[in-house]
Every structure is written in C-alpha cells, then in structure tokens.
Design a protein around this motif. Structure first.
Motif, PDB file in Angstrom:
ATOM      1  N   ARG A 594      34.579 -43.618 -13.586  1.00  0.00           N
ATOM      2  CA  ARG A 594      33.845 -43.076 -12.447  1.00  0.00           C
ATOM      3  C   ARG A 594      33.521 -41.606 -12.637  1.00  0.00           C
ATOM      4  N   HIS A 595      34.339 -40.909 -13.390  1.00  0.00           N
ATOM      5  CA  HIS A 595      34.144 -39.470 -13.502  1.00  0.00           C
ATOM      6  C   HIS A 595      33.109 -39.164 -14.571  1.00  0.00           C
ATOM      7  N   PRO A 596      32.190 -38.250 -14.299  1.00  0.00           N
ATOM      8  CA  PRO A 596      31.153 -37.955 -15.296  1.00  0.00           C
ATOM      9  C   PRO A 596      31.746 -37.531 -16.638  1.00  0.00           C
ATOM     10  N   TYR A 597      32.891 -36.860 -16.614  1.00  0.00           N
ATOM     11  CA  TYR A 597      33.479 -36.407 -17.872  1.00  0.00           C
ATOM     12  C   TYR A 597      33.983 -37.600 -18.684  1.00  0.00           C
ATOM     13  N   GLY A 635      35.696 -24.232  -8.005  1.00  0.00           N
ATOM     14  CA  GLY A 635      35.351 -25.581  -7.597  1.00  0.00           C
ATOM     15  C   GLY A 635      35.740 -26.571  -8.664  1.00  0.00           C
ATOM     16  N   CYS A 636      34.891 -27.572  -8.849  1.00  0.00           N
ATOM     17  CA  CYS A 636      35.171 -28.563  -9.878  1.00  0.00           C
ATOM     18  C   CYS A 636      35.051 -27.887 -11.234  1.00  0.00           C
ATOM     19  N   HIS A 637      36.135 -27.946 -12.055  1.00  0.00           N
ATOM     20  CA  HIS A 637      36.129 -27.267 -13.349  1.00  0.00           C
ATOM     21  C   HIS A 637      35.001 -27.727 -14.243  1.00  0.00           C
ATOM     22  N   PHE A 638      34.518 -28.938 -13.994  1.00  0.00           N
ATOM     23  CA  PHE A 638      33.550 -29.531 -14.917  1.00  0.00           C
ATOM     24  C   PHE A 638      32.114 -29.174 -14.544  1.00  0.00           C
ATOM     25  N   HIS A 639      31.928 -28.455 -13.459  1.00  0.00           N
ATOM     26  CA  HIS A 639      30.548 -28.332 -12.972  1.00  0.00           C
ATOM     27  C   HIS A 639      29.651 -27.562 -13.926  1.00  0.00           C
ATOM     28  N   THR A 640      30.243 -26.722 -14.830  1.00  0.00           N
ATOM     29  CA  THR A 640      29.376 -25.999 -15.766  1.00  0.00           C
ATOM     30  C   THR A 640      28.767 -26.932 -16.806  1.00  0.00           C
ATOM     31  N   ARG A 641      29.346 -28.089 -16.983  1.00  0.00           N
ATOM     32  CA  ARG A 641      28.829 -28.993 -18.009  1.00  0.00           C
ATOM     33  C   ARG A 641      28.383 -30.329 -17.417  1.00  0.00           C
ATOM     34  N   CYS A 642      28.485 -30.484 -16.117  1.00  0.00           N
ATOM     35  CA  CYS A 642      28.244 -31.795 -15.524  1.00  0.00           C
ATOM     36  C   CYS A 642      26.772 -31.938 -15.149  1.00  0.00           C
ATOM     37  N   SER A 643      26.202 -33.080 -15.505  1.00  0.00           N
ATOM     38  CA  SER A 643      24.771 -33.258 -15.219  1.00  0.00           C
ATOM     39  C   SER A 643      24.551 -33.627 -13.762  1.00  0.00           C
ATOM     40  N   ARG A 644      25.630 -34.075 -13.110  1.00  0.00           N
ATOM     41  CA  ARG A 644      25.441 -34.494 -11.718  1.00  0.00           C
ATOM     42  C   ARG A 644      25.855 -33.399 -10.739  1.00  0.00           C
ATOM     43  N   ALA A 645      26.158 -32.244 -11.278  1.00  0.00           N
ATOM     44  CA  ALA A 645      26.696 -31.194 -10.418  1.00  0.00           C
ATOM     45  C   ALA A 645      25.683 -30.745  -9.374  1.00  0.00           C
ATOM     46  N   THR A 646      26.185 -30.470  -8.189  1.00  0.00           N
ATOM     47  CA  THR A 646      25.367 -29.909  -7.120  1.00  0.00           C
ATOM     48  C   THR A 646      26.066 -28.654  -6.612  1.00  0.00           C
ATOM     49  N   GLU A 648      27.542 -28.166  -3.972  1.00  0.00           N
ATOM     50  CA  GLU A 648      28.801 -28.553  -3.352  1.00  0.00           C
ATOM     51  C   GLU A 648      29.964 -28.515  -4.345  1.00  0.00           C
ATOM     52  N   CYS A 649      29.652 -28.905  -5.582  1.00  0.00           N
ATOM     53  CA  CYS A 649      30.712 -29.039  -6.589  1.00  0.00           C
ATOM     54  C   CYS A 649      31.390 -27.712  -6.869  1.00  0.00           C
ATOM     55  N   ALA A 650      30.632 -26.625  -6.799  1.00  0.00           N
ATOM     56  CA  ALA A 650      31.192 -25.328  -7.130  1.00  0.00           C
ATOM     57  C   ALA A 650      32.007 -24.752  -5.984  1.00  0.00           C
ATOM     58  N   TYR A 653      37.676 -27.472  -5.357  1.00  0.00           N
ATOM     59  CA  TYR A 653      38.078 -28.507  -6.290  1.00  0.00           C
ATOM     60  C   TYR A 653      38.113 -29.838  -5.560  1.00  0.00           C
ATOM     61  N   PRO A 654      37.435 -30.867  -6.107  1.00  0.00           N
ATOM     62  CA  PRO A 654      37.353 -32.133  -5.366  1.00  0.00           C
ATOM     63  C   PRO A 654      38.724 -32.797  -5.205  1.00  0.00           C
ATOM     64  N   GLU A 655      38.929 -33.319  -4.005  1.00  0.00           N
ATOM     65  CA  GLU A 655      40.153 -34.083  -3.741  1.00  0.00           C
ATOM     66  C   GLU A 655      40.093 -35.394  -4.502  1.00  0.00           C
ATOM     67  N   HIS A 666      38.758 -37.454  -9.438  1.00  0.00           N
ATOM     68  CA  HIS A 666      38.520 -36.166  -8.784  1.00  0.00           C
ATOM     69  C   HIS A 666      37.059 -35.781  -8.952  1.00  0.00           C
ATOM     70  N   CYS A 667      36.192 -36.389  -8.177  1.00  0.00           N
ATOM     71  CA  CYS A 667      34.777 -36.044  -8.251  1.00  0.00           C
ATOM     72  C   CYS A 667      34.125 -36.406  -6.929  1.00  0.00           C
ATOM     73  N   ILE A 668      33.313 -35.504  -6.427  1.00  0.00           N
ATOM     74  CA  ILE A 668      32.679 -35.780  -5.136  1.00  0.00           C
ATOM     75  C   ILE A 668      31.602 -36.837  -5.288  1.00  0.00           C
ATOM     76  N   HIS A 669      30.944 -36.789  -6.451  1.00  0.00           N
ATOM     77  CA  HIS A 669      29.797 -37.683  -6.599  1.00  0.00           C
ATOM     78  C   HIS A 669      30.133 -38.914  -7.431  1.00  0.00           C
ATOM     79  N   ALA A 670      31.408 -39.249  -7.529  1.00  0.00           N
ATOM     80  CA  ALA A 670      31.774 -40.411  -8.337  1.00  0.00           C
ATOM     81  C   ALA A 670      31.052 -41.638  -7.814  1.00  0.00           C
TER      82      ALA A 670
HETATM   83  S1  SF4 Z   1      32.589 -32.967  -8.670  1.00  0.00           S
HETATM   84 FE1  SF4 Z   1      30.502 -32.473  -9.210  1.00  0.00          FE
HETATM   85  S2  SF4 Z   1      30.678 -31.222 -11.013  1.00  0.00           S
HETATM   86 FE2  SF4 Z   1      32.633 -32.201 -10.757  1.00  0.00          FE
HETATM   87  S3  SF4 Z   1      32.465 -34.019 -11.949  1.00  0.00           S
HETATM   88 FE3  SF4 Z   1      31.857 -34.619  -9.959  1.00  0.00          FE
HETATM   89  S4  SF4 Z   1      29.675 -34.365  -9.963  1.00  0.00           S
HETATM   90 FE4  SF4 Z   1      30.402 -33.290 -11.728  1.00  0.00          FE
END
Ligand code: SF4
Ligand code: SF4
Lengths: 671, 493
Positions: A594-597, A635-646, A648-650, A653-655, A666-670
């Motif tokens: 589910r997680h983009p990473y 915020g979400c540590h992955f947002h600098t490399r995540c293609s789905r980042a918005t 909100e992500c920054a 840190y997502p619950e 741990h992703c809002i947009h999972a």
């Molecule tokens: S919370 Fe946002 S930045 Fe982090 S993994 Fe999910 S979509 Fe990507």
C-alpha cells in the motif's frame, strides 16, 4: 552486425604463493555495435579478470599468457603501453563497482570530465567545459551547472556513479566495460543507473560488456549472456534462450538456487561441493565433481562447445558432453507444486518492541557540545512471534542494522521498550541484561570480519557457552561444539582449525553455530547472505530454515534483498529513514503493497521473469537523494521522493492506517 | 669461590626479556598462524644474514651482562673475611683478557695508531749519547705492549702483521667450518627429509634449500674471519689503536655493544606496555578515556624530545650525586644511570605506538567478532585480551623491531651532547663525543671515531635489514617479488 570487440583464446595467469592460477582459460567472444554482452558467474570465476585483461590493467602478479583482443582492427595486446593509454578511455571506457574510490577526491566533477576530454584531444577550454556540462545533464544529474564544481564527497553514491558514467562515456568510446556497476547501490538507485545505461546505449550505439553476478540485472540488460565457471566460459547464448532453457547443468542448478516467491516453503536447490582450485590442471570437465549428470567421459575429456540441439537458428551453445550426446539436461526444477505456505507455529509474541529510538549525538566544537542528533532509529515498533521470521527491509542508511544492534543492546537505545518474553530489557540493570544475552544472538553480514582470526573454531563456539557458564566443564563444551558443527554441516575436525581455512559460506555456518551455542530463542540475522554467492546463499538459507523448524528459533532477518524476503519471511516490515512505513504478513506486503515506497522498492527489483520488458522506473521523483537522518523532512519522510505527495503530506507524519489485522501503513494516500 | 656474582638491574631485565622471547618462541611454534610469518621471515636472505650479525652482537651483549667481582688475594697467613675487588667485571672481560692478553684494557699511556709499535706523539726521552752522557731527545717512544715482541719494528713489522693476519684468517676459517657443521647438523637432524647434513650443505650452496643457508654461511664466514684476525693481531698489536688514556679501542668498542643493546631493547620494554595498553584503552573505550590519553600524548609530542630528556637526565644526575650511599660500586651507579636513561627514553617515545594502537583498536572494536563477543556478554577486559590484543600483536612486533635501531642512534646522540650514559661506561656515543677533540688534532686521530662508526653501522644496518624482513613477513599487503611475464612483457618492454 560487425564486431567492435573480439576476444580470442585469452589465457590469463596469476602467480601466487600456492602456484600459478589459471584465472582465464581460452576465453573467446565478440561484441557487436549496440549490443550488451553480459558475463555472469560467481566470485572467483574470472569475470572481472576478463575485463582487466582486455584493458591491460592486470595486477602485477598477473600476466596474459596468450590470446588476442581486437578492437576494430587494433590488436590491443600488441600495442605499446603509450598507445594503449589512448585506447583506454578513448576507445574503451570502463566503470567500476565502487564509485567512491574511482573518482579523484581532490578534483571537482567538472574538472575530471574536462581532463578526460582534453587528454583525448576532443575539446579544450570553454568548449570542454560546455561538453562536460552537457554530459552531466545527459547522465541525469539534477542542476548540473552547480554540480560541475562539486567535489565527489558532496555527492551521494548514485550521483557518483552517474558522474563515473559521464566520465567513461564523454569521450564517446566504442565499447563500455561495466564491472558490477550497480552492486554497491540500492535497488532504487540500481534501477535508475541501469535505465540510464540502456538509454545511453540506445542514443550512441556503443557496445557494452556488462559484468555482474546478478542474474536479475542480466535479464534486464543483456542481449547476449555468457556464463563463466572456474576461469572458463561454459555457456553463451541470447538472453531469451539462455533464460528460457539453460543448457549447462551448472546454469540449471544456479537458477534453481535463486530464492524467490516460487521457492517459498521448500528448500532451495543447492550445488554440492566447491569450485575447484584454479591451480589444478584440468583434464576433464571442471564441473564434473559437482555435476549430477557426470559420467565416465566427463572426467577424462574436456567438453568442447556444442550447439543447442533444439533450434538451429540461435547460436546458443555450452561446453557439456550431454549436448553432443543429444541428451539435453532437464530444465530447472519446477518448484511451483511445493510452494506451500511456510510452516508457522502460532504462539504469542516473543519480542515486542515499542517506539524504539536510537539517536546518535552530533558533537561539534572544542567542548564537543551536542548540536543535534542523527535519528538512526526513530520510533520503531515490531512484534516477532516465537518461531516466526520477520524480515526488516530497507535501503542502506535507513537504520535497519541499528535496530538489530539496538535490540541486542550493542548500541544503547535512547528510548523505547524492548519486551522479551514479557521481560523489559531496555534500561534493565546490567545483571538482567547479561542473563538476557543468551536469549538473543546475532549473525553478521561479513563472514570474514565476524570470526576472530586468532582463535580456533572450537574456541570461538565455546566462548559464548563459557561466558554464560553453560556446559560445566571443558569436555562438555567440546562435545557440544562438535554436535553444533555437525548441525550446521561442518566436519568435526573443523574444531581445531582456524577461520582462514574456511570459505565464506563455511564461515557463515561457524557464525551460526556460535550463535546457536547459547540456545537463543531469537537470532538477528544482519544481511547474512549478502556477501555470499547465489549457490552458497541457498545453502545458508536452507540451514536457517532447518534450524527454525527443528529448534523453533525466531529470526529477525535484516536485509535489502527482496528475493530472499520472498523466500523465507512470515512477516515483513519496511523501513524508511528510521521508521517503519509498512508492516504486515509477507503476502500482504509483497502482493498488495500500500505504501508508495514499498511499491517503488518492489518495482525496482530486476527480475528474471520480467526480462527487458520490465517496466522502467517512470517515476523520476524517486531519483532524489535519500534525505539525511540528522535532518529528516517534515511530515511524511518520504514526501521528497514520493510521486503521490501532496501538500498535506508535508504537514505531519502520517498515522498508522490499519488495513487488516496485521497490515498497517503510514501513508495518508495509501490506496 | 674466588669471585662474587654481581647482578645489575639491567642484567636482570635483559635476561627477563630473553626469557620472554624464548617463551614467545615456544608459544608461537605450536600455533600455525603465529609461526607462519616467522617462517616467511626465515626465507628472506637479507633478513637471515642480518639475524646472524645480530646474534653475534647479542652474544657479546649477553656475555657482557654476566657480572662478578673477583676475590682479592688475601695476604697469606692473614685470616679474615674474603674481600672482593671494587671493580665489577664481566665474563666478556674475562674472554677478551684471555684472547687479547695484555692489549685489553688500559695498557698504554696515550694515543697510538692502529697496529702501531710506537706512540703517536713525540716525547722527551733520555738516551745515552755518543759520548756516554744521557741526552734529552724528542722521539716517538716504543709502546709498552703494542708490538712489544718485535726487536726491530722497522724491518719486521710488515711481515709480522701479514703472517698473523693470515694465521688469524686460517683460525677463523677453521672455526667457521666447525660452526657450520654444528649448525647444519642440528638443522639436518630436525629435517630428515632434506637428506642429512650433506644434502643441506649441497642445497645451501646451490641456493635450493628452504632456508637461505648460503647467505647465513657467508655472513658467518665474514664474522669468523674478522674475529680470527682480531684475535691473532689484536693480541700483539692494538688492532684499532688506543685512545687518549691509552685504552685499546677494540676493547672499548666491544664493551660499547652491551650499552647499545640495552638501550635498544629495554627502552622498548618500557615503551611497549605504555603504548599498547594506553593505545588500546583509548581506542576501545573511547569517550573521556580517549580524550585524556590523547591530550597526554599530544602534549608530550609537542615538547622537543631532547629538551625533555636532557631535563630528566639532569634531574636524575642530581639525585644520584646527592645519594652516593645508594651504590656499592661505580658500576652499579653507571648501571642505574643507564636504566634511568632507558626509562626516560621509553617514557618519551611511546606516543607513536600509542597512536597506532589507538587507531587499530578503534577499527577492531567495530569488527563483528568483537560485537559478537559483546552480544555474549563477555567482559571488556576479556574482549581486550582475547580479541583485540592478539590481533594487534603483529604491529607491536613490527614496531618494536623497527624502534630498536632508532634507540641505538638516539643513545649516541644523547651521549654526544653529554646527557647520555655515565662517563665511566663505554658507549658508542661517548666514543664519538671523545672524537670531537681528536678530529681537530693535527695529524688527526681518526680511529676511535672510525671504530665507533663501523661497529654502530654494522649493528644498526643489521637491525634495519632485520626489521624490514620482519615487516615484510608480518604485513600481508606486501607480497613476494613478481616477474613480468607473458605477451605483455614484450609490449611493455
Ligand atoms: S504520506 Fe504522502 S508523501 Fe508520504 S508516502 Fe503517502 S503519499 Fe507519499
Ligand atoms: S560435461 Fe559432464 S560433468 Fe561437465 S557439465 Fe556436462 S555432464 Fe556435467
């Protein structure tokens, strides 16, 4: 297609104290324009020697005994050294495994490229600078104008390898030799570098000699493949036919030894015995002592090249008598039927880790004031059931090894709780800690650094027992050591020998025996097979599986190798920058990530099944560097490399989102 | 008993050191990984030749470390407790006295050139003149001992020197044959497979054997020839001349060997525990321990060494002078001063080793076998003893051997500037110091300096060659000599 590089009957020898090593024996092949020719094999088979012989960059003790290397009509082995210097770099470029040591640390990246351009008289001054800039752009370095004036230490490993590629290709050589170009890199970076090489080859039509031990990389990159064994090429064929139907029994065995989802729950195929020492004069087939199909002729007569009997159109050939005799060795074993679920003993949690933190202070100045913290591990929670295997997956620098050492208290955790069998270990008094040490043990990555070279194997195994007062007397300990050695598949006389007398795989067995000696309930395996060859890795993985079945030990398997994870894990936790971003059962994480990473990680693994059609990493945002754990992104540590980042992500840190009873993300947009 | 054994402090330490070396040799012989580097070193021709020279020096040093005080002949008929001479002598003195006879020790009035029969400078002598009355003449007097057996030195001298030199060489050669027989015999007895003593002898000269016997034997031959000539000529003439007070220079040089050896070895003994323990502690424990040790050695390193040493030596000198009652004999006083010098030198020179050990311990403590031991709850002391120490031992051996020659040279420098050994103790440094004035005389007195120079050169060169061989054998990164072969040999030629 005409051959750009032709190698004929190359024989390379190395003088050592133990005699003359026949590093290369009658190696012949040719590479055409625009073709990628991959040489694969396990360590010591001579694949790197091939590259060094072509470049005439052999170590001092080695020499080329006979043979021919022609590069578009130039006979490289007959050129005087000063002309050879023009060939290196100008006609044949080379990139090495370790980008960190192949760049000059005191010159900026731009200067190094300009130097090559000027050295070969391609461009000078401002023109050379412009060209260098252009090349940095072409190899995908973001913001190249600024990077021109950066020193290598200012770049990440992936970026350095890109600069290295620019350096090798800026003089537009006809041939590029890539010696394990991505072995030192993480999968996501590896995928980018491989893509880059394919792209560059397409645009300038160079021939590429790719040297690697990774069959996945071969499947992804090569047009033609050569397999080496004990200094000899034993099979050459196009990628499609090589992977569809390996001819040589060794190739077939090698495929069967690869871990993956297909081999889940069943032992991996292994190859008995070891590669023969190359100082021997071979009379027959070199693989004969280990070959299941060996017959009388194999011992007596060295097999010549034989074409695949099935199809006259391909030039797929191998050195095996069976081919001539018309009996094609059976295909690799189909493991499908055996792919049962892994045996699981469902019990309560053995180890429960809550919010584990390991922070290293950063000190500066005269008085070593703490100015910040590297958050190597920043709130990790894990649960391992008795007798289960949890795989902790992540790229280098994500903190996974620190988690292992923190659990064992080899590094003191900064915060968090570690409950083992219901007993709290974090911050426990020294006495309790010492007692608990026998419950958890560790097996390390490097089999050469993990055994004290000055101690006998028996002493090494007995050290832990003595420390915990197990096995009251010396005789009892000796008996115990002997039975442990038998369990990990080593002869009893190993006890009186020193570690240097053993191969890497055997040493790893000794390390496992040492850990088992104190009868732990959990073994932390820190990349136990990443320094080993595929066939040896299979043996070690089988051994660990057996031990788990017989003794019911739980394993915490720390690795970056997803194929191994697919083979043996019950549960998986994916780590990114000190935190776990996704965890769940193996099936959930691998089949329905589910997680983009996690998704990016899985997509980046080169797979044999996929071949060249595997999707490229379309997502260029992943190219960004791994942020520093001293200063993780908000915020979400992955947002600098995540293609789905918005936006909100920054923000925060997502619950954890609970997908199923075991699966959390741990992703809002999972999705 | 007609002598009293005297045990000096440096003697004790030297013999302890020897015992430790022997114990280590026994220990290493039973462990293949410890034996292997020494076996590798034994295959190096220059290393073994150097070892032969060093053994000769060591023999001199050991003989010179067995001290005694001879009994003073009591007057017959006078009862009383036995009385011993205040002069402390050594077994080496006895040997030299036996070989060189009257030449040994202080036997002339002042300077005489090597092999001379007459003194170096003119003196006023009374001679019966032609008229029978004594007359004052200025001429070179005959020496009391050197060449005293010649009736007419002007005619007989050359022939006499030549015959005795040849006789010395013959003796040397015979001694060499006997020695070689014993050595090769012992080796052949332990290595039956090499075909007995004849087989070893044959292999030695064809250079085939496993040990570089040829270079060992040639070195031994040179040593034997020199010793033979020294014995025959040296008992009739002052082979290397005499110094200002008429002492035989050859004797002085031989007596200086022990001083050099003591300085070279005992200093290391002082320095090793400091350097190794502090270095490992700094590297392994880190934190404030590391900081403290680092501050100490950085500070120590930034003060000029000679200054510190001179200050310490002067302080020690004051203490010795203020307490004459500490020592029964002059030799004991000189020995105490030597010991202090070793100690002071050792305290000043552990920093290099300490830094090396710290770096190594820093590296080793991160190694996985140390981590594994920690995971077993093994105590820190046990980890250091079992896992760290054995893995830095090769570096310790290398640096101890390499430091030896440096220490010998340092002693020479210190004695030259006057803060070295006691003036009553012979040492190369004191000989050189004395030569400072001799060189400015006209004609020049060159032989003390030359003798000190050649003895020291032989010792230091041998020590350095030996150290090189040891380093090559212990350092796996340096591999054996390679040849260029194959196709490229032509191309790159
Ligand atoms: S919370 Fe946002 S930045 Fe982090 S993994 Fe999910 S979509 Fe990507
Ligand atoms: S030649 Fe014989 S031993 Fe060699 S691979 Fe073929 S069957 Fe096996």
């Amino acid at each position: 297609m005409s051959a750009v590089l032709e190698i004929g009957g190359l024989n390379t020898r190395i003088e050592t104290a133990g005699g003359v090593i026949r590093a290369l024996d009658d190696v012949s092949f040719e590479i055409a324009r625009g073709e990628t020719f991959a040489v694969v094999g396990e360590s010591g088979c001579g694949k790197s020697m091939t590259a060094l012989s072509i470049m005439r960059l052999l170590p001092e003790a080695a020499w080329i005994d006979s043979g021919r290397v022609d590069q578009e009509g130039r006979r490289l082995l007959e050129l005087p050294e000063y002309e050879m210097r023009d060939v290196r770099g100008r006609r044949i470029g080379m990139i090495f495994q370790e980008p960190a040591t192949s760049l000059n640390p005191v010159m900026t990246c731009g200067e190094q490229i300009v130097e090559v351009l000027e050295r070969h008289g391609i461009a000078r001054g401002a023109a050379a600078r412009a060209r260098a800039l252009d090349w940095l752009q072409r190899v995908g370095i973001p913001d190249p104008a600024q990077r021109m004036d950066d020193y290598p230490f200012q770049l990440s490993g992936g970026m350095k390898q890109r600069v290295m590629i620019a350096l090798a290709l800026c003089s537009e050589p006809e041939v590029l030799i890539a010696d394990e170009p991505t072995t030192a890199l993480d999968v996501t970076i590896q995928a980018q570098i491989l893509d880059l090489l394919v792209e560059l080859q397409r645009s300038n039509g160079m021939a590429m000699l790719l040297i690697t031990h990774d069959l996945g990389v071969v499947a992804r990159m090569a047009h033609r493949v050569a397999l080496m064994y004990a200094g000899e090429m034993i099979e050459i064929g196009s990628r499609a036919s090589f992977f569809a139907r390996p001819l040589h029994p060794y190739a077939a065995r090698l495929f069967a030894a690869l871990p993956g989802s297909a081999s889940r729950g069943s032992p991996l195929m292994t190859i008995p015995g070891m590669v023969p020492p190359l100082t021997t004069e071979f009379a027959g087939c070199r693989f004969a002592p280990r070959c299941a199909f060996a017959h009388a002729r194999c011992e007596a007569e060295a097999p010549g090249w034989h074409m695949a009997a099935t199809d006259g159109t391909t030039s797929h050939r191998a050195r095996c008598h069976l081919l001539e005799e018309g009996e094609v060795p059976p295909l690799r074993a189909e493991a499908g039927a055996a792919a049962a679920a892994l045996p699981v003993s469902q019990q309560g949690a053995l180890l429960e880790v809550r919010d584990l933190k390991v922070h290293f202070p950063i000190r500066r100045g005269l008085f070593r004031r703490t100015v910040g913290h590297v958050r190597a591990v920043d709130g990790v929670s894990l649960t391992i059931g008795a007798g289960r295997t949890l795989a902790l997956v992540g790229e280098s620098g994500c903190g996974k090894t620190t988690v292992g050492k923190g659990l064992l208290q080899l590094i003191a955790p900064s915060a968090g709780s570690i409950r083992f069998d219901g007993r709290e270990l974090a911050g426990a008094p020294a006495k309790v800690l010492r007692q608990s040490r026998s419950l958890m043990q560790i097996v390390f990555q490097d089999p050469f650094a993990s055994l004290n070279p000055r101690m006998r194997v028996g002493e090494i195994i007995a050290e832990g027992m003595a420390s915990f007062g197990l096995g009251v007397d010396q005789a009892g300990r000796d008996r115990e050591a002997a039975s442990l050695l038998a369990q990990v598949g080593l002869p009893a006389d190993a006890r009186d020998r020193y570690p240097h007398e053993f191969s890497g795989g055997q040493r790893q067995r000794i390390a496992i025996a040492r850990a088992l000696a104190v009868e732990p309930k959990l073994i932390v395996c820190d990349e136990p097979t990443s320094a080993l060859d595929v066939s040896v890795q299979a043996q070690i993985l089988n051994l660990l599986a057996d031990l788990q079945r017989e003794r019911g030990v739980a394993l915490l398997f720390i690795t970056h190798n997803l194929a191994v994870v697919e083979h043996l894990a019950h549960d998986i936790a994916v780590m990114y920058l000190g935190r776990i971003v996704e965890s769940g059962s193996a099936d959930e994480v691998l089949r329905r990530p589910r997680h983009p990473y996690t998704q990016a990680l899985l997509a980046a693994v080169p797979r044999i099944e996929g071949g060249a059609e595997a999707p490229q990493v379309a997502d260029r945002k992943l190219f960004a560097d791994l942020p520093s754990p001293a200063n993780p992104p908000a915020g979400c540590h992955f947002h600098t490399r995540c293609s789905r980042a918005t936006a909100e992500c920054a923000a925060a840190y997502p619950e954890a989102r609970i997908v199923s009873q075991t699966h959390r993300v741990h992703c809002i947009h999972a999705q | 008993m007609n002598f009293m054994v005297v045990v000096l402090w440096t003697d004790v330490l030297l013999f302890i050191l020897l015992a430790v070396c022997l114990a280590y040799a026994r220990h290493a012989a039973r462990r293949p990984h410890l034996r292997a580097p020494w076996a590798r070193m034994a295959r190096s021709a220059s290393g073994m030749a150097a070892a032969t020279v060093l053994s000769a020096f060591a023999l001199i040093g050991v003989l010179d470390s067995l001290h005694y005080r001879p009994l003073i002949e009591a007057k017959p008929g006078v009862p009383g407790p036995a009385r011993y001479a205040v002069e402390v002598r050594s077994v080496l003195d006895l040997v030299i006295q036996g070989v060189l006879g009257p030449m040994a020790g202080k036997s002339e009035k002042t300077y005489s050139a090597p092999l001379a029969t007459h003194a170096f400078s003119r003196e006023n002598i009374e001679r019966p003149g032609p008229d029978g009355k004594p007359r004052q003449v200025r001429e070179y007097p005959r020496l009391a001992n050197g060449g005293a057996h010649l009736k007419d030195p002007a005619r007989e001298w050359a022939a006499d020197v030549a015959t005795h030199a040849v006789r010395g060489m013959v003796f040397g050669f015979i001694a060499w044959l006997a020695l070689a027989f014993v050595l090769l015999g012992a080796y052949a007895a332990n290595h039956q497979e090499d075909g007995g003593i004849a087989g070893v002898w044959g292999d030695a000269w064809s250079g085939r054997g496993r040990l570089p016997w040829r270079s060992i034997l040639i070195t031994l031959l040179v040593i034997c020839l020199c010793a033979g000539v020294a014995a025959t000529l040296g008992s009739r003439y002052h082979l290397l001349g005499t110094d200002k007070v008429g002492q035989d220079v050859l004797y002085l040089a031989l007596k200086s060997v022990r001083t050099a050896l003591i300085i070279g070895t005992l200093t290391t003994l002082v320095m090793l525990p400091m350097g190794v323990l502090l270095g490992i502690a700094a590297g392994y424990f880190g934190g404030w321990i590391d900081d403290a040790i680092q501050y100490v050695y950085t500070t120590l390193n930034s003060i000029p060494g000679v200054l510190l040493i001179a200050a310490s030596v002067l302080m020690m000198q004051v203490a010795i002078d203020a307490n004459p009652g500490w020592f029964a004999t002059a030799a004991e006083r000189a020995d105490f001063r030597l010991l202090c010098l070793c100690f002071i030198l050792g305290m000043m020179s552990w920093t290099g080793l300490c830094r090396l050990m710290r770096g190594e311990a820093l590296k080793l403590r991160e190694l996985e076998y140390v981590q594994a031991a920690r995971a077993f709850g093994v105590s820190r002391l046990a980890i250091i003893v079992r896992h760290i120490l054995p893995n830095v031992m090769h570096l310790v051996i290398i640096s101890a051997v390499m430091d030896f020659s440096g220490m010998v040279l340092t002693e020479a420098v210190l004695s030259y500037v006057g803060v070295g050994v006691d003036p009553s103790m012979s040492s190369f440094g004191s000989m050189i110091n004395a030569a400072r004035l001799e060189m400015s005389r006209d004609p020049m007195v060159w032989w003390s300096l030359a003798a000190a120079f050649f003895f020291m050169l032989a010792l230091v060169l041998a020590a350095n060659l030996f150290a090189d061989a040891v380093r090559d054998a212990f350092d796996p990164r340096l591999s054996p000599k390679r040849r260029r072969r194959g196709l490229l040999a032509k191309a790159s030629a």
